[in-house]
Write an enzyme that holds these catalytic residues in place. Sequence first.
Site, mmCIF file in Angstrom:
data_model
loop_
_atom_site.group_PDB
_atom_site.id
_atom_site.type_symbol
_atom_site.label_atom_id
_atom_site.label_comp_id
_atom_site.label_asym_id
_atom_site.label_seq_id
_atom_site.Cartn_x
_atom_site.Cartn_y
_atom_site.Cartn_z
ATOM 1 N N ASP A 262 39.059 -3.436 28.740
ATOM 2 C CA ASP A 262 38.153 -4.580 28.018
ATOM 3 C C ASP A 262 37.580 -3.808 27.031
ATOM 4 O O ASP A 262 37.391 -2.691 26.897
ATOM 5 C CB ASP A 262 37.376 -5.097 28.946
ATOM 6 C CG ASP A 262 36.909 -6.576 28.339
ATOM 7 O OD1 ASP A 262 37.223 -6.764 27.297
ATOM 8 O OD2 ASP A 262 36.555 -7.847 28.838
HETATM 9 C C1 BGC Z 1 36.118 -10.007 26.912
HETATM 10 C C2 BGC Z 1 37.672 -10.056 27.032
HETATM 11 C C3 BGC Z 1 38.359 -10.302 25.781
HETATM 12 C C4 BGC Z 1 38.065 -9.003 24.929
HETATM 13 C C5 BGC Z 1 38.626 -8.929 23.483
HETATM 14 C C6 BGC Z 1 35.779 -8.874 25.870
HETATM 15 O O1 BGC Z 1 34.487 -9.092 25.596
HETATM 16 O O2 BGC Z 1 35.504 -9.462 28.092
HETATM 17 O O3 BGC Z 1 37.701 -11.252 27.684
HETATM 18 O O4 BGC Z 1 39.804 -10.580 25.790
HETATM 19 O O5 BGC Z 1 36.661 -8.938 24.743
HETATM 20 O O6 BGC Z 1 38.250 -9.990 22.699
#
Ligand code: BGC
Length: 738
Positions: A262
């Site tokens: 993530d």
């Molecule tokens: C979130 C994810 C997301 C990623 C990319 C993160 O802050 O937890 O769900 O896919 O950002 O934008």
Amino acid sequence: MKEQALKELLNSLTWEEKIGQLVQLSGDFFHADQLAVGPQKKLGIDQRIVDQVGSVLNVTGAEKTKEIQDRHMAKSRHKIPLLFMADIIYGYRTIFPIPLGLGATWNPDLIESAYQQTAEEAKAAGAHVTFAPMVDLVRDARWGRTLESTGEDPVLNAAFAKAMVTGLQKDLLNGGGIASCVKHFAAYGAAEGGREYNTVDMSERRLRQEYLPAYKAAVDAGCQLVMTSFNTYDGMPVTGNQFLLKEILRKEWGFDGVIISDYAAIQELIAHGVAADDREAAKLAIEATTDIDMKTPCYAKELEPLIENGEISTELVDRSVYRVLKLKNDLGLFEDPYRGASQALEEQAFLTEEKRRLAKKVSAESVVLLQNRNQVLPLAPNKEKVLLVGPYGDNQELIGLWAVHGQREDVVTIKKGFENYLDSDHLLYTQGCDMLEDYAFLGEFGATKDQIEQLGLDEQMKATELETALALAQQADTIVFALGEHTMQSGEAGSRTDITLPKIQQVFLQKMVELKKKTVLIVISGRPLVLTKEIEQVDAILQAWFPGTEGGNALADIVFGQTNPSGRLSMSFPYSVGQLPLYYSEFKTGRPLTSPTHKGRFVSKYLDSPNEPLFSFGFGLSYSKVEYSELTLNSEYMNESLTISVTVKNRSDRSAQETVQLYIQDVTGSVVRPIKELKAFQKVDLRADEEKKVTFHLTRADLKFYTKEMLFEEEPGKFIVFVGPNVKETLEATFDLK
Ligand code: BGC
């Protein structure tokens, strides 16, 4: 490209080129040639690294992606295309309800179509991968990301996980759909106290039994990627957690697709305190087989020195690079780096009539009628005067926080929907009250002081609005309130400890209900709110989530009886925040509260609150009364399987959709078992007065659980079967498993 050619390509890359494939950067790194500003400086990433990276985060649009791809390909020695990955969570341009609403449809087939349509739009706009579905099990409404999940139950979540992956990836290897990345592996929804990014700590039994099944369903449905979650599990942040990633995901489940961290989660291993610096963080992550580093310099800068020092093996990195190249190849990017995306296709694909129709249907099936005292709903069109009030009454903010590519101007407001049923003599409208008493918290999401000051109503307007609302209410027969949370109060980093309606709206509601008119409350929210006060104040309540582009039309159809509401909660609604976490499938205790009116002290209960939720899992009313009878098991015993049937009769003069739910209780086990567990459900259409026999087949596999020895097995003994319209109102029968 054939496998052999792909392997040759891998072997022909330098370490710098290989590692580049494992790095993902956001769009700001790609928009201009002179890039030594802002984010690059902060990450310490130079143009040399940017030229090698393998994927781009959250850039979409046929024109933009093509431009970046062309520029990149012109520089790439081996002509390796970029992968464009983006958050396309519940719609691209046509926005469906938030996933908690999708969960309330109890209709995975319908949701599969919705995700197929979403993929069509996203593909036209140049996206190759979406970071969806999010399948984290949620039981704590304080957590803002309940918005993104289909709810609290493993079986229901797994059914939706499968449907979403299947819809997104339809015909993927022949150029259709887009690749799905299931997230956030694993158990992110169990953050302690419902506080965002907080620790997760639970038994392995519970993890496997309740939290993992939905991710597993997504993997079994063929999702191409998995995203690691931000949280720890059993002391190790998931991005470096070998037990979860290597043992369970790769070895037990055989997942050989791409694992992506993530956002910045690799570098966050330092903040977690399990790595001292970027190098240690990179080592932990790659050793856990995290393939792609999203938005940190850890892999870009540290993998090569780690290889040179012999701290990690070359095979480990090669395997990760190969997985990324294979994904690109499987998606056909070496042949067509745009995957068919074009502006012409965007125009054809976006917001077609068919998509709007589907969005309206999904939205209608997601709305849950929580209360309908004196059958005030449905309202008769043009028969009485209806006053629509509240900050969501004529507001296009109906798509929620995670509809990144949705556009507010496409959204049908509730007022617009009402205009389909009411002429101007019968529809009265004024906003009535502000959304929030204070917008200052938006500063944390980047709003400047000046912007914040522009938001909301000034004191004068507040007074005028209230006065107007009270005056119009005098003329009205029914008041419909459209109230709810501000978009920014749910979603990522949207944890709250007070999950009631914003105070200013509560005060307004109280003033208005004192006029003693018929009242209907439409609730817009990204989570179950505490509605304990409101159930006393108003006659009817419709839980509408963030209902999406067609929300206004769908809600109007329900309010005016064109559609019979059929949504059922996929997450319990708390009586008070003090009950959280809250879910129906509780384990048995040694001192159970057997009746809500129990008087003794020494049982498992609160002194100041019921144990029961305000609205249970599976609950939802309709305008029909559906009766359940004749629960029949084809045998008192089960060897391989059991056929269970029940008769449902629509005792009303309108057609209805009924969700028949089947739960079991394993009465005695080698470990403590839940009071009820959902095992099957069917959503059936019933014409007026129609009677149907609904049949389920329960197999031994449905009865498996993690036993005392941690084996996934069924144990002989007595079982209770419960069938009904929700978890509470059920018919019961028993059988013995041989
Ligand atoms: C979130 C994810 C997301 C990623 C990319 C993160 O802050 O937890 O769900 O896919 O950002 O934008």
